[in-house]
Design an enzyme around this catalytic site. Structure first.
Site, short mmCIF file in Angstrom:
data_model
loop_
_atom_site.label_atom_id
_atom_site.label_comp_id
_atom_site.label_asym_id
_atom_site.label_seq_id
_atom_site.Cartn_x
_atom_site.Cartn_y
_atom_site.Cartn_z
N GLY A 95 0.83 -1.19 0.00
CA GLY A 95 0.00 0.00 0.00
C GLY A 95 0.86 1.24 0.00
O GLY A 95 2.04 1.20 0.34
N GLN B 146 3.05 10.03 1.74
CA GLN B 146 4.36 9.38 1.80
C GLN B 146 5.27 9.84 0.67
O GLN B 146 6.49 9.71 0.76
CB GLN B 146 4.21 7.85 1.72
CG GLN B 146 3.61 7.23 2.95
CD GLN B 146 3.55 5.72 2.83
OE1 GLN B 146 2.60 5.17 2.30
NE2 GLN B 146 4.57 5.05 3.34
N CYS C 84 6.71 -0.41 7.27
CA CYS C 84 6.28 0.78 6.53
C CYS C 84 7.38 1.23 5.59
O CYS C 84 8.55 1.29 5.98
CB CYS C 84 5.92 1.91 7.50
SG CYS C 84 5.33 3.38 6.67
N LEU C 85 7.01 1.53 4.36
CA LEU C 85 7.99 1.98 3.37
C LEU C 85 8.69 3.25 3.83
O LEU C 85 9.83 3.51 3.45
CB LEU C 85 7.29 2.24 2.02
CG LEU C 85 6.77 1.00 1.30
CD1 LEU C 85 5.93 1.41 0.11
CD2 LEU C 85 7.92 0.11 0.86
N HIS D 17 -3.67 1.22 8.32
CA HIS D 17 -2.29 1.73 8.24
C HIS D 17 -2.24 2.93 7.29
O HIS D 17 -1.61 3.96 7.59
CB HIS D 17 -1.38 0.59 7.77
CG HIS D 17 0.05 0.96 7.56
ND1 HIS D 17 1.08 0.48 8.35
CD2 HIS D 17 0.65 1.76 6.63
CE1 HIS D 17 2.23 0.96 7.92
NE2 HIS D 17 2.01 1.74 6.87
N GLU D 18 -2.90 2.81 6.13
CA GLU D 18 -2.84 3.88 5.12
C GLU D 18 -3.64 5.11 5.55
O GLU D 18 -3.21 6.24 5.34
CB GLU D 18 -3.34 3.37 3.76
CG GLU D 18 -2.56 2.19 3.19
CD GLU D 18 -1.06 2.41 3.16
OE1 GLU D 18 -0.61 3.57 3.17
OE2 GLU D 18 -0.33 1.40 3.15
N HIS E 97 -1.65 7.25 7.70
CA HIS E 97 -0.72 8.13 6.97
C HIS E 97 -1.41 9.43 6.57
O HIS E 97 -0.79 10.50 6.58
CB HIS E 97 -0.19 7.44 5.71
CG HIS E 97 0.97 6.51 5.96
ND1 HIS E 97 2.14 6.93 6.53
CD2 HIS E 97 1.14 5.20 5.67
CE1 HIS E 97 2.99 5.91 6.60
NE2 HIS E 97 2.40 4.84 6.08
O1 GNR Z 1 4.15 -2.85 2.47
C1 GNR Z 1 3.57 -2.71 3.53
N1 GNR Z 1 3.28 -3.81 4.27
C2 GNR Z 1 2.50 -3.77 5.39
C3 GNR Z 1 2.48 -4.90 6.20
C4 GNR Z 1 1.73 -4.94 7.32
C5 GNR Z 1 0.96 -3.85 7.66
C6 GNR Z 1 0.98 -2.70 6.89
C7 GNR Z 1 1.72 -2.67 5.75
S1 GNR Z 1 1.70 -1.27 4.73
C8 GNR Z 1 3.26 -1.35 4.01
C9 GNR Z 1 3.43 -0.32 2.92
C10 GNR Z 1 3.34 1.04 3.54
O2 GNR Z 1 4.18 1.51 4.27
N2 GNR Z 1 2.28 1.74 3.29
O3 GNR Z 1 2.11 2.94 3.87
NI NI Z 2 3.26 2.93 5.67
#
Ligand code: GNR
Ligand code: NI
Length: 188
Positions: free
Chosen positions: A5, A10, A52-53, A94-95, A98
Site C-alpha cells: 500500500g 508518503q 512501513c515503506l 495503516h494507510e 498516513h
Molecule cells: O508494504 C507494507 N506492508 C504492510 C504490512 C503490514 C501492515 C501494513 C503494511 S503497509 C506497508 C506499505 C506502507 O508503508 N504503506 O504505507
Molecule cells: Ni506505511
C-alpha cells in the site's frame, strides 16, 4: 514491487488518497484506490507485524480492528463501501493513519517505539554505507579532484590526492626497509 500500500503523503502529495494492492498468486490484480476514505464501522482486534515503506528496517506487532467497513471514492470519483478483514483491514487502517500524519510507531509503547527507531536508524546507516560504497566504486570516482570548485564557471580536475598506482616491483623492494617513497611535491 515492495509494499502492499501507499498513501499520497508518503510521496509528498498532501491529499487524502491511498492505494492498496494485496494481490497474490491465487488472487491477482486487486488494486484498491481510496479517495477520502472513512471508516464507518470497526470491530474485533487483530495483531499484525507491520512495516512501513517510510520507516525501512522497523517491524513491530500492532493491534488494530479486525473487521472494518470503509467508505471512499474510487478512481472515477464514485462513492463505494468496502468490508474488509485480516490483512486488507490492517492495510487500510495503516494507510488512513498516513493521511492523518500517523505511522505505526505511534501505536507502540514508548519502549517498543524506541527499539523500532533504533532498527530504523541502523537500517539507514547501512543504506548510506552501501550508497557510498557504490559511489566510490565507480571507475572515475578515484580520480575526482578532492576539492570544491573555486572558479566561477567550473572547477578544475587537477589531482589533489595521490593517484593510486599499481605496486611497482622497484618500490615493493624498498618497502619495509624504512624507505618511504615521497609524494610528488606540488606547487601551491
Ligand atoms: O508494504 C507494507 N506492508 C504492510 C504490512 C503490514 C501492515 C501494513 C503494511 S503497509 C506497508 C506499505 C506502507 O508503508 N504503506 O504505507
Ligand atoms: Ni506505511
Amino acid at each position: 514491487a515492495p509494499g502492499i500500500g501507499l498513501a499520497a503523503p508518503q510521496i509528498g502529495i498532501l491529499q487524502r488518497l491511498t492505494v492498496i494492492d494485496i494481490s497474490s498468486e491465487e488472487n491477482p490484480d486487486k488494486l484498491h484506490t481510496f479517495i477520502n476514505p472513512q471508516i464507518v464501522h470497526a470491530e474485533g482486534r487483530i495483531v499484525w507485524e507491520e512495516g512501513c515503506l517510510s520507516i525501512p528496517g522497523a517491524y513491530e506487532k500492532v493491534e488494530r480492528s479486525n473487521k472494518i467497513v470503509v467508505q471512499a471514492l474510487d478512481r472515477d470519483g464514485e462513492e463505494f463501501e468496502l468490508e474488509a478483514d485480516g490483512l486488507l483491514a490492517v492495510a487500510i487502517q495503516h494507510e488512513i493513519d498516513h493521511l492523518d500524519g500517523v505511522v505505526f510507531l505511534d501505536h507502540l509503547s514508548s519502549l517498543k517505539r524506541r527499539m523500532a527507531l533504533k532498527k530504523y536508524k541502523k537500517h539507514l546507516e547501512a543504506m548510506e554505507k552501501e550508497r557510498l560504497e557504490k559511489q566510490n566504486s565507480r571507475p572515475w570516482s578515484q580520480f575526482e579532484p578532492a576539492s570544491k570548485p573555486t572558479h566561477r564557471l567550473h572547477g578544475d580536475a587537477r589531482f589533489r590526492r595521490p593517484i593510486p598506482r599499481r605496486p611497482d616491483p622497484e618500490q615493493a623492494r624498498c618497502r619495509g626497509r624504512g624507505h618511504q617513497p615521497r609524494p610528488p611535491q606540488r606547487s601551491r
